[in-house]
Write a protein that holds these residues in place. Structure first.
Motif, PDB file in Angstrom:
ATOM      1  N   ALA A  81      -6.923   3.071   3.208  1.00 29.87           N
ATOM      2  CA  ALA A  81      -5.654   2.915   2.487  1.00 29.87           C
ATOM      3  C   ALA A  81      -5.819   3.323   1.031  1.00 29.87           C
ATOM      4  CB  ALA A  81      -5.180   1.469   2.596  1.00 29.87           C
ATOM      5  N   SER A  82      -4.715   3.200   0.265  1.00 30.04           N
ATOM      6  CA  SER A  82      -4.737   3.583  -1.156  1.00 30.04           C
ATOM      7  C   SER A  82      -4.924   2.390  -2.080  1.00 30.04           C
ATOM      8  CB  SER A  82      -3.419   4.274  -1.524  1.00 30.04           C
ATOM      9  OG  SER A  82      -3.308   5.479  -0.795  1.00 30.04           O
TER      10      SER A  82
ATOM     11  N   GLU B 162       0.866   4.023  -3.041  1.00 32.69           N
ATOM     12  CA  GLU B 162       0.511   5.440  -2.851  1.00 32.69           C
ATOM     13  C   GLU B 162       1.657   6.346  -3.303  1.00 32.69           C
ATOM     14  OE1 GLU B 162      -1.361   6.575   0.814  1.00 32.69           O
ATOM     15  OE2 GLU B 162      -1.073   8.714   0.397  1.00 32.69           O
TER      16      GLU B 162
ATOM     17  N   ASP C 119       0.823  -1.208   0.000  1.00 40.41           N
ATOM     18  CA  ASP C 119       0.000   0.000   0.000  1.00 40.41           C
ATOM     19  C   ASP C 119       0.862   1.266   0.000  1.00 40.41           C
ATOM     20  OD1 ASP C 119      -2.530   1.547   0.433  1.00 40.41           O
ATOM     21  OD2 ASP C 119      -1.461   2.067   2.278  1.00 40.41           O
TER      22      ASP C 119
ATOM     23  N   LYS D  84      -8.294   6.186  -1.153  1.00 43.96           N
ATOM     24  CA  LYS D  84      -7.946   6.682   0.182  1.00 43.96           C
ATOM     25  C   LYS D  84      -9.077   7.547   0.724  1.00 43.96           C
ATOM     26  CE  LYS D  84      -4.285   7.292   3.081  1.00 43.96           C
ATOM     27  NZ  LYS D  84      -2.827   7.255   3.162  1.00 43.96           N
TER      28      LYS D  84
END
Ligand code: MF3
Ligand code: CO
Length: 254
Positions: free
Chosen positions: A66-67, A46, A42, A59
Motif C-alpha cells: 500500500a501507499s 495515494e 490509503d 508502495k
C-alpha cells in the motif's frame, strides 16, 4: 553507505517533498473518523500524493502492498490497510506516509484520535509528539546523534512509557532509508557528529506499556507484545547551522 550532506538543490527538492507530505497528512487527518476503513485512508493518501505528481514511496517498497501505513491501537507501525478494518470511536490510528518528488524523499507520521478517546490515549499521542520535539532540540551542528536519541528516550520514560528498540529512524534523501540509523534510545556509542546539510527522519515509536514488539504473520504489521497502545510521530528534518528545519511539518509555500 556513508552519511551524505545534501546540496542546496537537493535540499530544495526535499523541502518541496516535505511540503507535499505535510499537506497529505493535513488532508488525511480530516478523513479520520469512525466508520472509515483503513483501505479508504490509503486510497485517499495515494490520490493526494499523485495529485502533486509525486510517487508514494512505500508502495511496493520491499513488497509493501500500500501507499500509507495505517496502524491501529496496539499496532506500532506498518499496518496494512484493509477494507475490513473499520476505525471505531475510541481508537487511535497512526498514519505513516512517504513521498518522492523529483527523486527526493520525505517521510512523516502522525497519530490521530478516532472520535473521543481515553485520557490515557490522548496523553500517549501528545507525549510521543513531544518526544520528537524534545529530541530535535539537540539536532545541532557539532552535537552527536546520540544526543537526539537519548533525550527522546529520557522524555518518554519520564511518563513510564516503553521506547521501541527494534525499529529506528534513518537518514533520508535520494533513498527512503539512508545512513545513519536514528534510534529513539541511547546507545553506548555517541554516533556520528551532526553536520549542516544532513537530512534525517526522526520517528519516536512509543508504547504505553513495555518496549517489546512482535511481527504479525503478514510479515509487516508490528504490534506491542503486551497489547498496550502505541503511537508514532515522525518528520523529515534538515540539520542547519542555526538548528533543525522541519521539512515535513507545514504545507506553506506549496
Ligand atoms: N516510514 C517507514 C520508515 O521510516 C517506512 C515504512 S516501510 C514501508 O521506515 F515498507 F511501508 F514502506
Ligand atoms: Co521513517
Amino acid at each position: 553507505m556513508a552519511v551524505t550532506v545534501k546540496s542546496a538543490h537537493e535540499i530544495e527538492l526535499m523541502r518541496q517533498a516535505g511540503r507535499i507530505l505535510a499537506k497529505t497528512h493535513e488532508e488525511l487527518e480530516k478523513a479520520v473518523r469512525p466508520g472509515v476503513s483503513t483501505w479508504e485512508i490509503d486510497r485517499l493518501g495515494e490520490e493526494i500524493i499523485r495529485s502533486y505528481h509525486c510517487i508514494p514511496s512505500f508502495k511496493n517498497y520491499n513488497g509493501y502492498p500500500a501507499s500509507i501505513c495505517v496502524s491501529v491501537n496496539g499496532e506500532v507501525v506498518h499496518g496494512i490497510p484493509s477494507k475490513k478494518r473499520i476505525l471505531r470511536e475510541g481508537d487511535i490510528v497512526s498514519l505513516d506516509a512517504g513521498v518522492i518528488y523529483k527523486g527526493y524523499h520525505s517521510d512523516a507520521a502522525r497519530t490521530h484520535a478516532v472520535g473521543p478517546i481515553s485520557p490515557e490515549a490522548e496523553k500517549l499521542i501528545a507525549v510521543t509528539r513531544e518526544c520528537f520535539f524534545e529530541g530535535i532540540k539537540y539536532a545541532k551542528v557539532g552535537n552527536h546523534l546520540n544526543d537526539i536519541s537519548s533525550h527522546i528516550q529520557a522524555y518518554a520514560e519520564k511518563f513510564g512509557y516503553g521506547v521501541v528498540r527494534d525499529l529506528v529512524g534513518h537518514g533520508i534523501g535520494s533513498h527512503l532509508h539512508e545512513d545513519p540509523e536514528v534510534p529513539n534510545f541511547a546507545r553506548r556509542m555517541r554516533g556520528i557528529r551532526l553536520r549542516a546539510g544532513m537530512t534525517l527522519a526522526v520517528e519516536p515509536m512509543i508504547n504505553a506499556g513495555k518496549p517489546d514488539v512482535d511481527w504479525l504473520d503478514d510479515g509487516w504489521t508490528v504490534v506491542t507484545r503486551d497489547g498496550s497502545l502505541s503511537a508514532h510521530y515522525e518528520n523529515t528534518i534538515l540539520i542547519c547551522e542555526n538548528g533543525p528545519e522541519i521539512l515535513s511539518l507545514s504545507s506553506e509555500g506549496l
